[in-house]
Enzyme design. Sequence first.
Site, PDB file in Angstrom:
ATOM      1  N   LYS A   1      -8.649   1.643 -17.111  1.00  0.00           N
ATOM      2  CA  LYS A   1      -9.188   0.365 -16.432  1.00  0.00           C
ATOM      3  C   LYS A   1      -9.563  -0.992 -17.799  1.00  0.00           C
ATOM      4  CE  LYS A   1      -9.385  -0.168 -11.914  1.00  0.00           C
ATOM      5  NZ  LYS A   1      -8.524  -1.013 -11.381  1.00  0.00           N
TER       6      LYS A   1
ATOM      7  N   TYR B   1     -10.075   7.163 -15.544  1.00  0.00           N
ATOM      8  CA  TYR B   1      -9.887   5.978 -15.073  1.00  0.00           C
ATOM      9  C   TYR B   1     -10.328   4.887 -15.722  1.00  0.00           C
ATOM     10  CZ  TYR B   1     -12.028   2.966 -11.366  1.00  0.00           C
ATOM     11  OH  TYR B   1     -11.885   1.968 -10.494  1.00  0.00           O
TER      12      TYR B   1
ATOM     13  N   ASP C   1       4.730   2.484  -3.736  1.00  0.00           N
ATOM     14  CA  ASP C   1       3.951   3.279  -5.527  1.00  0.00           C
ATOM     15  C   ASP C   1       3.715   2.460  -6.061  1.00  0.00           C
ATOM     16  OD1 ASP C   1       2.654   5.401  -6.488  1.00  0.00           O
ATOM     17  OD2 ASP C   1       3.074   6.698  -6.161  1.00  0.00           O
TER      18      ASP C   1
ATOM     19  N   ASP D   1       0.920  -0.951   0.051  1.00  0.00           N
ATOM     20  CA  ASP D   1       0.634  -0.374   0.072  1.00  0.00           C
ATOM     21  C   ASP D   1       1.100   1.367  -0.118  1.00  0.00           C
ATOM     22  OD1 ASP D   1      -3.217   0.115   0.393  1.00  0.00           O
ATOM     23  OD2 ASP D   1      -2.210   2.371   1.572  1.00  0.00           O
TER      24      ASP D   1
ATOM     25  N   ARG E   1      -0.104   4.000   2.017  1.00  0.00           N
ATOM     26  CA  ARG E   1       0.044   4.109   3.409  1.00  0.00           C
ATOM     27  C   ARG E   1       1.172   3.228   3.817  1.00  0.00           C
ATOM     28  NH1 ARG E   1      -3.680   5.736   1.183  1.00  0.00           N
ATOM     29  NH2 ARG E   1      -3.924   7.897  -0.139  1.00  0.00           N
TER      30      ARG E   1
ATOM     31  N   ILE F   1     -19.772   1.048  -5.177  1.00  0.00           N
ATOM     32  CA  ILE F   1     -20.090   0.009  -3.917  1.00  0.00           C
ATOM     33  C   ILE F   1     -20.708   0.459  -2.981  1.00  0.00           C
ATOM     34  CG2 ILE F   1     -18.169  -1.722  -2.383  1.00  0.00           C
ATOM     35  CD1 ILE F   1     -17.004  -2.819  -5.056  1.00  0.00           C
TER      36      ILE F   1
END
Length: 347
Positions: A163, A159, A57, A39, A41, A199
Amino acid sequence: MESSKAASGVVVVTGAGGEMGHALVPWLLRCGKRVIAADLREPTSPWPEGVVAATGDVRDREFVGSLGTRFGEAPIEAVYHLAAVLSSAGERNPELAHEVNVMGSMHLLALAAERGTRERPPLFLLPSSIAVYGIADLEAKRLAGAVHEDEHCTSRTIYGLGKLAAEELGRYYASFYRQLDPQGPRHAVDFRSIRFPGILSADTVPSGGTSDYGPEMLHAAAKGEAYRCFVRPDSRIPFMTMPDAIRAIEGLATAHPARLSRRVYNVGAFAPSAAEIAAVVNRHFPGAEIAYEPHPARQAIVDSWPEDVVDHAARRDWGWSPCHDLDLAFSEYLVPRILARHTAATR
Ligand code: SER
């Protein structure tokens, strides 16, 4: 994936700190896998035993390459590439979205290809999105109704385009990678992808998506806050609950390859208008204040996404069947879980 503690495969999960990652990792551990949880973070709480955290990253090729050696020489058995910049965030920084969503996917595919074997190509599971669809206008959207995987793949968002590109890169690595080698192409990965709708989760509100008005409406009402919805009440796109999304990933990941007639699958559950979501929110949180203040650019994105999807292939090939329709989503999952959390917090 067999449920065997004896198995010792290494599985890489990117975006592991997100909610989908937090649900998938325990399942992978139950299946006996060793997990590299990558991740951007640092983890907010320690992962359980069997998980190695990797902070970095996916745009950084060296970082991604280093993931392959976190468990020594063990080959990578699967990659769940969840890290992404969502649709609204992507429009605010298209170059960043491209680097994360396309180049990041390329780095992970290359890692999987390098760390797998000819005999056992690693599973590569990519969550894709209804954002790959781009319908010209509202009349065309109404006429299109539920769309099939191969229709309207003309996204208007960076985006969605990313994808689509990642889906195609997956197809390339699965069938044509190193096709000029004397031994012919390598089937370097077992690439599988699911085009998710919006979602709804009881635990988190997403950030940077354009389907976010659904979860935002619910969570604002649960907190007793007024909400200004950024799309018109008649806006309609498909949604599903987070537990159903996780079930979909588990279902496709464990399906026998011989049963799969395609690499990329739609999955549907329910397809409410914004007003229909607001009505259910109101039923469970009477007095919820929901007003409509459409944001023209975000509205145009939602208007370009289909009203619903055809998911016959997923149902036929790997038994996809959601547990929650709109009413059950609220009565059995979202509301009880939000209220339980609220009660625990005020105890
Ligand atoms: N939830 C995504 C978004 O809004 C769409 O799949 O960007």
